[in-house]
Design a protein around this motif. Sequence first.
Motif, PDB file in Angstrom:
ATOM      1  N   GLY A  80     -10.051  -4.665  12.016  1.00  0.00           N
ATOM      2  CA  GLY A  80      -8.686  -4.491  11.156  1.00  0.00           C
ATOM      3  C   GLY A  80      -8.688  -3.517  10.207  1.00  0.00           C
ATOM      4  N   TYR A  81      -7.443  -2.770   9.983  1.00  0.00           N
ATOM      5  CA  TYR A  81      -7.510  -2.010   9.044  1.00  0.00           C
ATOM      6  C   TYR A  81      -5.874  -1.818   8.401  1.00  0.00           C
ATOM      7  CZ  TYR A  81     -11.354   0.780  11.353  1.00  0.00           C
ATOM      8  OH  TYR A  81     -12.522   0.959  11.784  1.00  0.00           O
ATOM      9  N   ALA A  82      -6.010  -1.812   7.202  1.00  0.00           N
ATOM     10  CA  ALA A  82      -4.375  -1.604   6.580  1.00  0.00           C
ATOM     11  C   ALA A  82      -3.930  -0.326   6.918  1.00  0.00           C
ATOM     12  CB  ALA A  82      -4.469  -1.921   5.071  1.00  0.00           C
ATOM     13  N   LEU A  83      -2.620  -0.082   7.224  1.00  0.00           N
ATOM     14  CA  LEU A  83      -2.156   1.110   7.537  1.00  0.00           C
ATOM     15  C   LEU A  83      -0.543   1.131   7.511  1.00  0.00           C
ATOM     16  CD1 LEU A  83      -2.074   4.013   8.513  1.00  0.00           C
ATOM     17  CD2 LEU A  83      -2.196   3.354  10.957  1.00  0.00           C
ATOM     18  N   ASP A  84       0.094   1.928   6.746  1.00  0.00           N
ATOM     19  CA  ASP A  84       1.500   2.166   6.699  1.00  0.00           C
ATOM     20  C   ASP A  84       1.842   3.386   7.424  1.00  0.00           C
ATOM     21  OD1 ASP A  84       4.122   2.829   6.187  1.00  0.00           O
ATOM     22  OD2 ASP A  84       4.090   2.516   3.960  1.00  0.00           O
ATOM     23  N   VAL A  85       2.214   3.246   8.768  1.00  0.00           N
ATOM     24  CA  VAL A  85       2.430   4.498   9.673  1.00  0.00           C
ATOM     25  C   VAL A  85       3.268   5.504   9.151  1.00  0.00           C
ATOM     26  CG1 VAL A  85       1.672   3.049  11.605  1.00  0.00           C
ATOM     27  CG2 VAL A  85       4.177   3.268  11.003  1.00  0.00           C
ATOM     28  N   THR A  86       4.164   5.102   7.845  1.00  0.00           N
ATOM     29  CA  THR A  86       5.081   6.327   7.627  1.00  0.00           C
ATOM     30  C   THR A  86       4.614   6.965   6.383  1.00  0.00           C
ATOM     31  OG1 THR A  86       5.970   4.832   5.753  1.00  0.00           O
ATOM     32  CG2 THR A  86       6.928   4.504   7.891  1.00  0.00           C
ATOM     33  N   CYS A  87       3.173   6.611   6.196  1.00  0.00           N
ATOM     34  CA  CYS A  87       2.590   7.386   5.026  1.00  0.00           C
ATOM     35  C   CYS A  87       1.561   8.436   5.537  1.00  0.00           C
ATOM     36  CB  CYS A  87       1.755   6.531   4.014  1.00  0.00           C
ATOM     37  SG  CYS A  87       0.981   7.174   2.522  1.00  0.00           S
ATOM     38  N   GLU A  88       1.928   9.680   5.527  1.00  0.00           N
ATOM     39  CA  GLU A  88       1.105  10.627   6.581  1.00  0.00           C
ATOM     40  C   GLU A  88      -0.420  10.677   5.701  1.00  0.00           C
ATOM     41  OE1 GLU A  88       1.283  15.260   7.814  1.00  0.00           O
ATOM     42  OE2 GLU A  88       2.403  14.496   6.121  1.00  0.00           O
ATOM     43  N   ASN A  89      -0.667  10.613   4.269  1.00  0.00           N
ATOM     44  CA  ASN A  89      -2.166  10.640   3.829  1.00  0.00           C
ATOM     45  C   ASN A  89      -2.831   9.477   4.367  1.00  0.00           C
ATOM     46  OD1 ASN A  89      -1.550  13.116   2.405  1.00  0.00           O
ATOM     47  ND2 ASN A  89      -1.116  12.217   0.537  1.00  0.00           N
ATOM     48  N   GLN A  90      -2.188   8.198   4.256  1.00  0.00           N
ATOM     49  CA  GLN A  90      -2.970   7.157   4.696  1.00  0.00           C
ATOM     50  C   GLN A  90      -3.110   7.375   6.266  1.00  0.00           C
ATOM     51  OE1 GLN A  90      -1.973   2.347   4.864  1.00  0.00           O
ATOM     52  NE2 GLN A  90      -1.202   3.534   3.172  1.00  0.00           N
ATOM     53  N   VAL A  91      -2.335   7.745   6.952  1.00  0.00           N
ATOM     54  CA  VAL A  91      -2.530   7.564   8.479  1.00  0.00           C
ATOM     55  C   VAL A  91      -3.455   8.514   8.697  1.00  0.00           C
ATOM     56  CG1 VAL A  91      -1.797   8.720  10.402  1.00  0.00           C
ATOM     57  CG2 VAL A  91      -0.093   7.466   9.102  1.00  0.00           C
ATOM     58  N   GLU A  92      -3.798   9.692   8.002  1.00  0.00           N
ATOM     59  CA  GLU A  92      -4.811  10.789   8.049  1.00  0.00           C
ATOM     60  C   GLU A  92      -6.248  10.068   7.800  1.00  0.00           C
ATOM     61  OE1 GLU A  92      -3.851  14.328   6.283  1.00  0.00           O
ATOM     62  OE2 GLU A  92      -2.432  14.885   7.980  1.00  0.00           O
ATOM     63  N   GLU A  93      -6.181   9.253   6.655  1.00  0.00           N
ATOM     64  CA  GLU A  93      -7.429   8.819   6.069  1.00  0.00           C
ATOM     65  C   GLU A  93      -7.921   7.627   6.995  1.00  0.00           C
ATOM     66  OE1 GLU A  93      -6.238   7.308   2.323  1.00  0.00           O
ATOM     67  OE2 GLU A  93      -6.319   9.464   1.563  1.00  0.00           O
ATOM     68  N   VAL A  94      -7.038   6.803   7.561  1.00  0.00           N
ATOM     69  CA  VAL A  94      -7.220   5.576   8.265  1.00  0.00           C
ATOM     70  C   VAL A  94      -7.734   5.973   9.635  1.00  0.00           C
ATOM     71  CG1 VAL A  94      -6.549   3.629   9.496  1.00  0.00           C
ATOM     72  CG2 VAL A  94      -6.032   4.031   7.208  1.00  0.00           C
ATOM     73  N   VAL A  95      -7.170   7.195  10.313  1.00  0.00           N
ATOM     74  CA  VAL A  95      -7.504   7.544  11.509  1.00  0.00           C
ATOM     75  C   VAL A  95      -9.064   8.263  11.414  1.00  0.00           C
ATOM     76  CG1 VAL A  95      -6.966   9.441  13.299  1.00  0.00           C
ATOM     77  CG2 VAL A  95      -5.113   7.914  12.535  1.00  0.00           C
ATOM     78  N   ASN A  96      -9.231   8.913  10.605  1.00  0.00           N
ATOM     79  CA  ASN A  96     -10.407   9.655  10.412  1.00  0.00           C
ATOM     80  C   ASN A  96     -11.465   8.490   9.885  1.00  0.00           C
ATOM     81  OD1 ASN A  96      -9.450  12.222  10.701  1.00  0.00           O
ATOM     82  ND2 ASN A  96      -9.155  12.412   8.223  1.00  0.00           N
TER      83      ASN A  96
END
Length: 257
Positions: A65-81
Motif C-alpha cells: 500500500g502507498y499513500a497517494l494524492d493523485v492531484t499532486c504532481e510531485n507526489q505522483v512522480e515520487e510514488v510511481v518511481n
Amino acid sequence: MKVQELFDLTNRVALITGGGRGLGQQIAEVFAEMGCHLALCSRKKENCNNIAERLAHEYGVKAVGYALDVTCENQVEEVVNQIHEDFGKIDILVNNSGATWGAPVEEMSLEAWNKVMNVNVTGTFLVSKAVGKHMIERKYGKIINIASAAGLTVRPPEITNTIGYTTSKAAVIHFTKDLAIKWARHNIYVNAIAPGMFRTKMTKGTLDQKEQAVLETIPLKKIGDENMLKGAAIYLAARASDFVTGTVLSVDGGSTL
C-alpha cells in the motif's frame, strides 16, 4: 494459446489508484487471484495496507500500500518511481481514484467543481503521464481508466444531480481515446470501463434515497454487485485484449442504451 493463458496475470504488476475500497478493491482482488502483484494507492494508506496484506496472504502475491494524492504532481512522480523501484516494472495501471459532489448546478460551488475535476481528470492525466514514461521505455503497458456510465448519458436531477462528476467522466472517456492513439506506437493499450450503478460507499447516499428510481433507468433492473466488474477488468488487463485499444466497455445493466 489456451483460454486460461489469455487471462493469466501471473507475475504482472498492477498499480491501482483508489485501491483500498469500492471498485478499486474489487479489481485488486481479481487481479491477485489471477497472480498479479499489486501496488495499491490511496490518500488513506491504511485502507490500502489492509487490503494488500489480506491479498498477499490469500493469493501469495506481492502487494504493497502507498499513500497517494493523485492531484499532486510531485507526489505522483515520487510514488510511481518508488513503485517501479519496489517491483521492477509496472505492467498495468488502473486509474480508479474518483470524487463526486451532489448539488444543483445553480448551487454548486467552484470549489466543489474543481475538486471533482482535479481528482477525476487531472489525477488520471498525472498518473498516466508518470506511469507512461516507464511503459514507453519497456514498450508495453495496459492502462484502464475507470470512467462511468454517467459520462455517456444524462439524467434528470431527480435521478442524479452531479454535473461536475458526469462532465469529468465524459472527459476521462475522451482522454482514453486520445491517449490510446498517441501511445499505440509504444505498444501501450489504453481503454476505459464505464460502470453503471454499483453498490459502493460513493453511491450509498443516492441508492438509500432513490434506488427504485435508479432501477427504472436500468433495463436489467439490478444494481451492480462486487463481482460484476471483475470480468471486464481482467479482460482489459490481460492478453485477451491485445487487439483492443481506445474502447469504452460499459458495465451498466444496459443503462446507456
